[in-house]
Enzyme design. Structure first.
Site, PDB file in Angstrom:
ATOM      1  N   GLY A   1       4.499 -25.132   7.900  1.00 23.43           N
ATOM      2  CA  GLY A   1       4.731 -26.439   8.955  1.00 23.43           C
ATOM      3  C   GLY A   1       4.282 -25.788  10.319  1.00 23.43           C
TER       4      GLY A   1
ATOM      5  N   CYS B   1      13.589 -30.531  -1.784  1.00 24.35           N
ATOM      6  CA  CYS B   1      13.772 -29.995  -0.373  1.00 24.35           C
ATOM      7  C   CYS B   1      15.094 -29.928  -0.162  1.00 24.35           C
ATOM      8  CB  CYS B   1      12.920 -30.817   0.450  1.00 24.35           C
ATOM      9  SG  CYS B   1      13.072 -32.680   0.224  1.00 24.35           S
TER      10      CYS B   1
ATOM     11  N   ASN C   1       6.269 -30.429  -5.623  1.00 23.75           N
ATOM     12  CA  ASN C   1       7.346 -30.738  -6.323  1.00 23.75           C
ATOM     13  C   ASN C   1       7.315 -32.230  -6.753  1.00 23.75           C
ATOM     14  OD1 ASN C   1       7.920 -31.497  -3.605  1.00 23.75           O
ATOM     15  ND2 ASN C   1       9.866 -30.923  -3.623  1.00 23.75           N
TER      16      ASN C   1
ATOM     17  N   GLU D   1       7.962 -32.573   7.600  1.00 25.52           N
ATOM     18  CA  GLU D   1       8.925 -32.787   6.575  1.00 25.52           C
ATOM     19  C   GLU D   1       8.950 -31.360   5.570  1.00 25.52           C
ATOM     20  OE1 GLU D   1      11.167 -34.654   6.367  1.00 25.52           O
ATOM     21  OE2 GLU D   1      10.401 -36.641   7.108  1.00 25.52           O
TER      22      GLU D   1
ATOM     23  N   GLU E   1      10.912 -39.896   7.915  1.00 22.89           N
ATOM     24  CA  GLU E   1      10.121 -40.762   7.167  1.00 22.89           C
ATOM     25  C   GLU E   1      10.995 -41.946   6.671  1.00 22.89           C
ATOM     26  OE1 GLU E   1       8.744 -37.716   4.219  1.00 22.89           O
ATOM     27  OE2 GLU E   1       6.895 -38.989   4.198  1.00 22.89           O
TER      28      GLU E   1
ATOM     29  N   GLY F   1       6.010 -29.848   3.407  1.00 16.18           N
ATOM     30  CA  GLY F   1       5.727 -28.340   2.581  1.00 16.18           C
ATOM     31  C   GLY F   1       6.762 -27.327   3.563  1.00 16.18           C
TER      32      GLY F   1
HETATM   33  P1  NAD Z   1       3.380 -25.042   1.363  1.00 23.69           P
HETATM   34  O1  NAD Z   1       3.797 -25.216   2.587  1.00 23.69           O
HETATM   35  O2  NAD Z   1       3.100 -23.816   0.561  1.00 23.69           O
HETATM   36  O3  NAD Z   1       2.225 -26.287   0.900  1.00 23.69           O
HETATM   37  C1  NAD Z   1       2.265 -27.585   1.183  1.00 23.69           C
HETATM   38  C2  NAD Z   1       0.736 -27.878   1.374  1.00 23.69           C
HETATM   39  O4  NAD Z   1       0.406 -27.168   2.595  1.00 23.69           O
HETATM   40  C3  NAD Z   1      -0.087 -27.694   0.188  1.00 23.69           C
HETATM   41  O5  NAD Z   1      -0.745 -28.706   0.021  1.00 23.69           O
HETATM   42  C4  NAD Z   1      -0.894 -26.478   0.857  1.00 23.69           C
HETATM   43  O6  NAD Z   1      -2.089 -26.661   0.116  1.00 23.69           O
HETATM   44  C5  NAD Z   1      -0.978 -26.793   2.231  1.00 23.69           C
HETATM   45  N1  NAD Z   1      -1.364 -25.723   3.048  1.00 23.69           N
HETATM   46  C6  NAD Z   1      -1.105 -24.452   2.996  1.00 23.69           C
HETATM   47  N2  NAD Z   1      -1.607 -23.769   3.936  1.00 23.69           N
HETATM   48  C7  NAD Z   1      -1.974 -24.409   4.948  1.00 23.69           C
HETATM   49  C8  NAD Z   1      -2.350 -24.504   6.333  1.00 23.69           C
HETATM   50  N3  NAD Z   1      -2.511 -23.325   6.773  1.00 23.69           N
HETATM   51  N4  NAD Z   1      -2.758 -25.534   7.105  1.00 23.69           N
HETATM   52  C9  NAD Z   1      -2.665 -26.944   6.404  1.00 23.69           C
HETATM   53  N5  NAD Z   1      -2.084 -26.906   5.095  1.00 23.69           N
HETATM   54  C10 NAD Z   1      -1.834 -25.731   4.260  1.00 23.69           C
HETATM   55  O7  NAD Z   1       4.647 -25.692   0.449  1.00 23.69           O
HETATM   56  P2  NAD Z   1       4.698 -26.042  -1.135  1.00 23.69           P
HETATM   57  O8  NAD Z   1       5.206 -24.718  -1.884  1.00 23.69           O
HETATM   58  O9  NAD Z   1       3.773 -26.704  -1.719  1.00 23.69           O
HETATM   59  O10 NAD Z   1       6.252 -26.912  -1.181  1.00 23.69           O
HETATM   60  C11 NAD Z   1       7.307 -26.576  -1.205  1.00 23.69           C
HETATM   61  C12 NAD Z   1       8.056 -26.467   0.127  1.00 23.69           C
HETATM   62  O11 NAD Z   1       8.030 -27.954   0.487  1.00 23.69           O
HETATM   63  C13 NAD Z   1       9.793 -26.087  -0.001  1.00 23.69           C
HETATM   64  O12 NAD Z   1       9.789 -25.325   1.374  1.00 23.69           O
HETATM   65  C14 NAD Z   1      10.330 -27.430   0.342  1.00 23.69           C
HETATM   66  O13 NAD Z   1      11.625 -27.615   0.505  1.00 23.69           O
HETATM   67  C15 NAD Z   1       9.400 -28.337   1.006  1.00 23.69           C
HETATM   68  N6  NAD Z   1       9.414 -29.740   1.064  1.00 23.69           N
HETATM   69  C16 NAD Z   1      10.024 -30.560   1.885  1.00 23.69           C
HETATM   70  C17 NAD Z   1      10.290 -31.924   1.817  1.00 23.69           C
HETATM   71  C18 NAD Z   1      11.022 -32.624   3.026  1.00 23.69           C
HETATM   72  O14 NAD Z   1      10.912 -33.834   2.813  1.00 23.69           O
HETATM   73  N7  NAD Z   1      11.335 -32.105   4.057  1.00 23.69           N
HETATM   74  C19 NAD Z   1      10.111 -32.350   0.650  1.00 23.69           C
HETATM   75  C20 NAD Z   1       9.639 -31.701  -0.416  1.00 23.69           C
HETATM   76  C21 NAD Z   1       8.915 -30.091  -0.352  1.00 23.69           C
END
Ligand code: NAD
Length: 471
Positions: free
Chosen positions: A224, A275, A145, A241, A449, A219
């Site tokens: 997570g 997020c 994002n 996060e 953070e 993510g």
């Molecule tokens: P995602 O969890 O699908 O992917 C995030 C990252 O994790 C990517 O780089 C992906 O390749 C990697 N990944 C996927 N499977 C993995 C595994 N098994 N082990 C390690 N890494 C792996 O999330 P997304 O769709 O990219 O992002 C959207 C989400 O992120 C939303 O839920 C959003 O709320 C959250 N987000 C949170 C914050 C925060 O600061 N709290 C900020 C931005 C986005």
């Protein structure tokens, strides 16, 4: 073969495999993304471990200065990076420029932070000093994002405190990160910041890697949990996060016309792909209709289209997976009696476009309320009892942000304090700053953070306890 390469030990490296990165506005391929092998991940971790031997020992001033150099390097290449980011992420150019401005500002500010030694005791018995030391190689895993800004949020505090980094961006938006890391490597010693790209499997390998001391992950909640699980074997530190489903609660003394623009901003910034966006709005029955009218008046009406066109106000959703999820939630809400106040009609392709949509007459138990939409949808829920609205706001497994809207900030602050969230805003939703700790409670994450508290997460405490009486 890709124009882009992994960045390992300051060098650009080709890979045997690659995949096409899709432009979400056109569904055409922007460029090929390199796919790192397990051996290439090992090489990146080794390069970082080798660089750590020196980087962990350079002076604090030198590391602080490096943050300033990173900020300057990003600013010098902002136009190029903004165009690339828009092509792979979809956001309008203005949004990409905003993101790069944020990345530079965060890098610069983080340079000014420090974690000085603390004298815990100094008397005739002992002198006890608490110091903070770096951890080693930090693995950074980022989402799609705000790929560049979030990468900077991870990387700069790690480097500032003497760690070295292996960064892995999302497979949806890897290109701008690879290019940014290449640029930043011009001002850092080789191996301090490395970048590997590939599929989700690469992220898993990082979390399992014995050579990585800490994972900073941004993510989804679902991923997570996996990150935490697979980091456990090597007892890695983790900062997580994760996602949220932030509630906004309007109090009955609020003036709908004056709060509507702030609610819209909190809900629809970055196409709702934030997020801590406002994802559920609870409004008292006494002002429900008026609030709905004012939200519609405040809703953005600019052109939806390709973010590379300067007059585009709203780009597509960033990828097909997210588009299908958001369309699914919208259709489900309509089918279950949700009343579309604006938007709601998804145009034919190409491109993953969904208009800004406000939906009334929805309630808990419907997917659009209970699930994180992460898109341009705002469900508006009617309530009659404030305690019940607070219970609904707190009723999910997540707790990232939340907000309360009222003409009486004292009253609103008291309600804000009852929210189970890492941040509770009053009469605003979403502002963050590099000096203000940010993180989630419950399943929205672990750790924070930003600010000194965020910086401390990249360090471990060592206590030096010198006896005086025994000498
Ligand atoms: P995602 O969890 O699908 O992917 C995030 C990252 O994790 C990517 O780089 C992906 O390749 C990697 N990944 C996927 N499977 C993995 C595994 N098994 N082990 C390690 N890494 C792996 O999330 P997304 O769709 O990219 O992002 C959207 C989400 O992120 C939303 O839920 C959003 O709320 C959250 N987000 C949170 C914050 C925060 O600061 N709290 C900020 C931005 C986005």
């Amino acid at each position: 073969m890709s124009d882009f390469g992994l960045i390992i030990n300051g060098k650009k490296l080709a890979t045997a495999e690659s995949f096409g990165v899709i432009n979400p506005a056109t569904e055409e391929i922007v460029a090929q993304c390199p796919v790192a092998s397990k051996e290439q991940l090992d090489a990146a971790v080794s390069a970082a471990a080798n660089a750590y031997k020196t980087w962990s020992k350079v002076s604090d001033e030198e590391r602080a200065a490096a943050c300033g150099k990173i900020a300057a390097a990003i600013s010098d290449h902002a136009d190029e990076l903004a165009r690339l980011l828009t092509q792979e992420q979809g956001k309008p150019l203005d949004g990409s420029r905003f993101e790069l401005g944020g990345a530079g500002a965060w890098a610069g500010y983080t340079g000014s932070l420090s974690l000085p030694d603390k004298v815990i005791q100094d008397d005739e018995n002992a002198r006890i000093i608490q110091t903070r030391k770096p951890l080693g190689v930090v693995g950074s895993i980022t989402p799609w994002n705000f790929p560049l800004m979030i990468a900077i949020w991870h990387v700069v505090p790690a480097i500032r405190t003497g760690n070295t980094v292996v960064l892995k961006p999302s497979p949806f938006t890897p290109l701008s990160t690879l290019r940014m890391v290449e640029i930043v490597n011009e001002v850092l010693p080789p191996g301090v910041l490395n970048c590997v790209t590939g599929t989700n499997e690469l992220g898993q390998w990082m979390t399992e890697h014995e050579g990585i001391a800490k994972i900073i992950f941004t993510g989804s909640v679902q991923t997570g949990k996996k990150v935490m699980g697979s980091s456990a074997n090597s007892l890695k530190r983790v900062t997580l996060e994760l996602g949220g489903n932030d509630a906004g609660i309007v109090l009955d003394d609020a003036d709908p016309a004056s709060i509507a623009p702030g609610i819209i901003q909190g809900a629809f910034m970055n196409n709702g792909q934030v997020c801590a966006a406002l994802k559920r709005l609870y409004v008292p029955a006494s002002i429900y209709d008026k609030m709905c009218d004012e939200l519609v008046k405040a809703a953005p009406t600019g052109k939806m289209g390709n973010g590379l066109d300067e007059d585009t106000a709203q780009g597509p959703l960033a990828n097909k997976m997210q588009y299908e999820k958001v369309v699914g939630l919208l259709e489900d809400a309509k089918a279950r009696g949700g009343r579309v106040l604006c938007g709601g009609e998804v145009p034919d392709g190409p491109g993953y476009f969904v208009p800004f949509t406000i939906i009334a007459d929805v309630s808990g138990g419907m997917r659009i309320v209970d699930e994180e939409q992460f898109g341009p949808l705002l469900p508006v829920i009617k309530y009659t009892d404030l305690d019940d609205a607070i219970a609904q706001a707190n009723g999910l497994e997540v707790g990232l942000g939340g907000s309360v809207w009222s003409s009486d900030t004292g009253k609103a602050s008291a309600v804000a304090a009852r929210l189970e969230s890492g941040t509770a805003w009053v009469n605003q939703h979403g502002p963050i700053a590099p000096n203000v700790p940010f993180g989630g409670v419950k399943c929205s994450g672990i750790g924070v953070e930003f600010g000194e508290e965020g910086l401390a997460e990249y360090t471990t405490i060592q206590v030096v306890n010198v006896a005086k009486s025994a000498a």
